[in-house]
Design a protein around this motif. Structure first.
Motif, PDB file in Angstrom:
ATOM      1  N   VAL A  84      55.514   4.987   7.384  1.00  0.00           N
ATOM      2  CA  VAL A  84      55.301   6.417   7.639  1.00  0.00           C
ATOM      3  C   VAL A  84      56.525   7.044   8.316  1.00  0.00           C
ATOM      4  O   VAL A  84      56.603   8.257   8.467  1.00  0.00           O
ATOM      5  N   LEU A  85      57.473   6.198   8.720  1.00  0.00           N
ATOM      6  CA  LEU A  85      58.669   6.684   9.414  1.00  0.00           C
ATOM      7  C   LEU A  85      59.539   7.564   8.519  1.00  0.00           C
ATOM      8  O   LEU A  85      59.659   7.319   7.316  1.00  0.00           O
ATOM      9  N   ASP A  86      60.183   8.527   9.138  1.00  0.00           N
ATOM     10  CA  ASP A  86      61.086   9.420   8.406  1.00  0.00           C
ATOM     11  C   ASP A  86      62.295   8.684   7.832  1.00  0.00           C
ATOM     12  O   ASP A  86      62.909   9.158   6.884  1.00  0.00           O
ATOM     13  N   VAL A  87      62.632   7.516   8.378  1.00  0.00           N
ATOM     14  CA  VAL A  87      63.781   6.744   7.888  1.00  0.00           C
ATOM     15  C   VAL A  87      63.395   5.778   6.775  1.00  0.00           C
ATOM     16  O   VAL A  87      64.242   5.066   6.246  1.00  0.00           O
ATOM     17  N   ASP A  88      62.119   5.761   6.402  1.00  0.00           N
ATOM     18  CA  ASP A  88      61.656   4.828   5.385  1.00  0.00           C
ATOM     19  C   ASP A  88      62.041   5.307   3.984  1.00  0.00           C
ATOM     20  O   ASP A  88      61.890   6.482   3.651  1.00  0.00           O
ATOM     21  N   ARG A  89      62.504   4.396   3.167  1.00  0.00           N
ATOM     22  CA  ARG A  89      62.975   4.703   1.810  1.00  0.00           C
ATOM     23  C   ARG A  89      61.838   5.070   0.857  1.00  0.00           C
ATOM     24  O   ARG A  89      62.005   5.883  -0.042  1.00  0.00           O
ATOM     25  N   LEU A  90      60.658   4.491   1.040  1.00  0.00           N
ATOM     26  CA  LEU A  90      59.556   4.689   0.094  1.00  0.00           C
ATOM     27  C   LEU A  90      58.397   5.527   0.634  1.00  0.00           C
ATOM     28  O   LEU A  90      57.531   5.926  -0.127  1.00  0.00           O
ATOM     29  N   GLY A  91      58.376   5.772   1.922  1.00  0.00           N
ATOM     30  CA  GLY A  91      57.191   6.344   2.553  1.00  0.00           C
ATOM     31  C   GLY A  91      56.855   7.785   2.236  1.00  0.00           C
ATOM     32  O   GLY A  91      55.709   8.150   2.135  1.00  0.00           O
ATOM     33  N   ARG A  92      57.833   8.645   2.178  1.00  0.00           N
ATOM     34  CA  ARG A  92      57.639  10.067   1.881  1.00  0.00           C
ATOM     35  C   ARG A  92      56.907  10.832   2.979  1.00  0.00           C
ATOM     36  O   ARG A  92      56.376  11.901   2.747  1.00  0.00           O
ATOM     37  N   MET A  93      56.841  10.258   4.189  1.00  0.00           N
ATOM     38  CA  MET A  93      56.323  10.994   5.339  1.00  0.00           C
ATOM     39  C   MET A  93      57.475  11.140   6.329  1.00  0.00           C
ATOM     40  O   MET A  93      58.533  10.554   6.143  1.00  0.00           O
ATOM     41  N   SER A  94      57.245  11.881   7.395  1.00  0.00           N
ATOM     42  CA  SER A  94      58.346  12.190   8.312  1.00  0.00           C
ATOM     43  C   SER A  94      57.984  11.963   9.769  1.00  0.00           C
ATOM     44  O   SER A  94      58.301  12.784  10.627  1.00  0.00           O
ATOM     45  N   LEU A  95      57.339  10.853  10.063  1.00  0.00           N
ATOM     46  CA  LEU A  95      57.035  10.549  11.458  1.00  0.00           C
ATOM     47  C   LEU A  95      58.270   9.978  12.141  1.00  0.00           C
ATOM     48  O   LEU A  95      59.044   9.239  11.537  1.00  0.00           O
ATOM     49  N   THR A  96      58.433  10.331  13.404  1.00  0.00           N
ATOM     50  CA  THR A  96      59.503   9.760  14.217  1.00  0.00           C
ATOM     51  C   THR A  96      59.014   8.451  14.817  1.00  0.00           C
ATOM     52  O   THR A  96      57.809   8.157  14.793  1.00  0.00           O
ATOM     53  N   SER A  97      59.929   7.681  15.383  1.00  0.00           N
ATOM     54  CA  SER A  97      59.510   6.447  16.052  1.00  0.00           C
ATOM     55  C   SER A  97      58.582   6.765  17.216  1.00  0.00           C
ATOM     56  O   SER A  97      57.613   6.038  17.469  1.00  0.00           O
ATOM     57  N   ARG A 128      66.448   2.685   4.105  1.00  0.00           N
ATOM     58  CA  ARG A 128      67.148   3.481   3.093  1.00  0.00           C
ATOM     59  C   ARG A 128      68.441   2.802   2.632  1.00  0.00           C
ATOM     60  O   ARG A 128      68.917   3.051   1.557  1.00  0.00           O
ATOM     61  N   GLY A 129      68.991   1.986   3.454  1.00  0.00           N
ATOM     62  CA  GLY A 129      70.224   1.263   3.111  1.00  0.00           C
ATOM     63  C   GLY A 129      70.127  -0.136   3.675  1.00  0.00           C
ATOM     64  O   GLY A 129      69.087  -0.784   3.575  1.00  0.00           O
ATOM     65  N   ASP A 130      71.205  -0.558   4.299  1.00  0.00           N
ATOM     66  CA  ASP A 130      71.235  -1.897   4.883  1.00  0.00           C
ATOM     67  C   ASP A 130      70.830  -1.898   6.351  1.00  0.00           C
ATOM     68  O   ASP A 130      70.839  -2.946   6.985  1.00  0.00           O
ATOM     69  N   ASN A 131      70.507  -0.754   6.902  1.00  0.00           N
ATOM     70  CA  ASN A 131      70.166  -0.680   8.325  1.00  0.00           C
ATOM     71  C   ASN A 131      68.670  -0.934   8.540  1.00  0.00           C
ATOM     72  O   ASN A 131      67.851  -0.021   8.455  1.00  0.00           O
ATOM     73  N   TRP A 132      68.349  -2.163   8.846  1.00  0.00           N
ATOM     74  CA  TRP A 132      66.957  -2.557   9.075  1.00  0.00           C
ATOM     75  C   TRP A 132      66.503  -2.266  10.504  1.00  0.00           C
ATOM     76  O   TRP A 132      65.306  -2.381  10.803  1.00  0.00           O
ATOM     77  N   SER A 133      67.411  -1.921  11.393  1.00  0.00           N
ATOM     78  CA  SER A 133      67.074  -1.787  12.823  1.00  0.00           C
ATOM     79  C   SER A 133      65.878  -0.881  13.097  1.00  0.00           C
ATOM     80  O   SER A 133      64.973  -1.280  13.834  1.00  0.00           O
ATOM     81  N   PRO A 134      65.813   0.346  12.561  1.00  0.00           N
ATOM     82  CA  PRO A 134      64.665   1.202  12.886  1.00  0.00           C
ATOM     83  C   PRO A 134      63.331   0.610  12.403  1.00  0.00           C
ATOM     84  O   PRO A 134      62.300   0.763  13.069  1.00  0.00           O
ATOM     85  N   ILE A 135      63.353  -0.074  11.271  1.00  0.00           N
ATOM     86  CA  ILE A 135      62.131  -0.666  10.721  1.00  0.00           C
ATOM     87  C   ILE A 135      61.697  -1.847  11.578  1.00  0.00           C
ATOM     88  O   ILE A 135      60.522  -1.960  11.966  1.00  0.00           O
ATOM     89  N   ILE A 136      62.644  -2.723  11.893  1.00  0.00           N
ATOM     90  CA  ILE A 136      62.329  -3.898  12.719  1.00  0.00           C
ATOM     91  C   ILE A 136      61.876  -3.472  14.107  1.00  0.00           C
ATOM     92  O   ILE A 136      60.914  -4.020  14.651  1.00  0.00           O
ATOM     93  N   GLU A 137      62.551  -2.473  14.688  1.00  0.00           N
ATOM     94  CA  GLU A 137      62.151  -1.970  16.006  1.00  0.00           C
ATOM     95  C   GLU A 137      60.733  -1.405  15.963  1.00  0.00           C
ATOM     96  O   GLU A 137      59.940  -1.624  16.884  1.00  0.00           O
ATOM     97  N   ALA A 138      60.399  -0.694  14.913  1.00  0.00           N
ATOM     98  CA  ALA A 138      59.051  -0.124  14.801  1.00  0.00           C
ATOM     99  C   ALA A 138      58.004  -1.225  14.692  1.00  0.00           C
ATOM    100  O   ALA A 138      56.945  -1.145  15.324  1.00  0.00           O
ATOM    101  N   HIS A 139      58.282  -2.254  13.885  1.00  0.00           N
ATOM    102  CA  HIS A 139      57.350  -3.388  13.787  1.00  0.00           C
ATOM    103  C   HIS A 139      57.201  -4.076  15.143  1.00  0.00           C
ATOM    104  O   HIS A 139      56.077  -4.372  15.577  1.00  0.00           O
TER     105      HIS A 139
END
Length: 163
Positions: A84-97, A128-139
């Motif tokens: 659901v994060l705004d930085v997600d490549r597939l999500g299409r939502m715009s939630l912040t961390s 969206r690219g090679d930066n997994w940090s926001p996704i891993i931090e959210a998990h």
């Protein structure tokens, strides 16, 4: 409680004829990757949905369930998708961390208020690219927040006794 960006269609199908299980999904209306299924409670939100809309909607439905509109709960499974994060490549939502953290806390408080055990499942999250940090931090935050919430719950009776 399925809060992954996609509809909880797998859970809906698995439990569709089981009156002992209630399914609740909040998901992006514009993001079905397979056939839509019917959950007990399906809430569709628009693509681009932000923190405010998402959190107001979630709080509304959690309050209704808390008042007993969904029946009695013995156990809650929380599908804590971070897509659901705004930085997600597939999500299409715009939630912040920060919005995802508030979402998590709302679910933890909901389970605490019901005095029901909570099982947390990881879900979603595509960079969206090679930066997994926001996704891993959210998990990681999903579980760290759960730990902090549980730690605070355990400490509450001790604090009350000291006063």
């Amino acid at each position: 409680v399925d809060l992954d960006v996609h509809q909880g269609n797998g859970n809906a199908v698995l439990f569709q004829n089981n009156p002992n299980v209630k399914t609740f999904s909040i998901h992006c209306k514009a993001n079905y990757f397979s056939q839509k299924q019917e959950s007990d409670l399906d809430i569709e939100l628009p693509a681009g949905c932000d923190d405010k809309t998402y959190l107001i909607t979630l709080q509304h439905w959690l309050n209704r369930l808390l008042r007993g509109e969904g029946g009695k709960f013995d156990l809650i499974f929380y599908q804590a998708g971070v897509d659901v994060l705004d930085v997600d490549r597939l999500g299409r939502m715009s939630l912040t961390s920060s919005g995802v953290e508030r979402r998590n806390e709302m679910v933890y408080r909901f389970a605490e208020d019901l005095k029901v055990p909570l099982v947390i499942c990881m879900g979603g999250g595509y960079p969206r690219g090679d930066n997994w940090s926001p996704i891993i931090e959210a998990h990681a935050n999903v579980y760290y927040q759960a730990y902090q919430h549980l730690k605070n719950m355990v400490a509450k009776p001790a604090i009350a006794k000291v006063q």
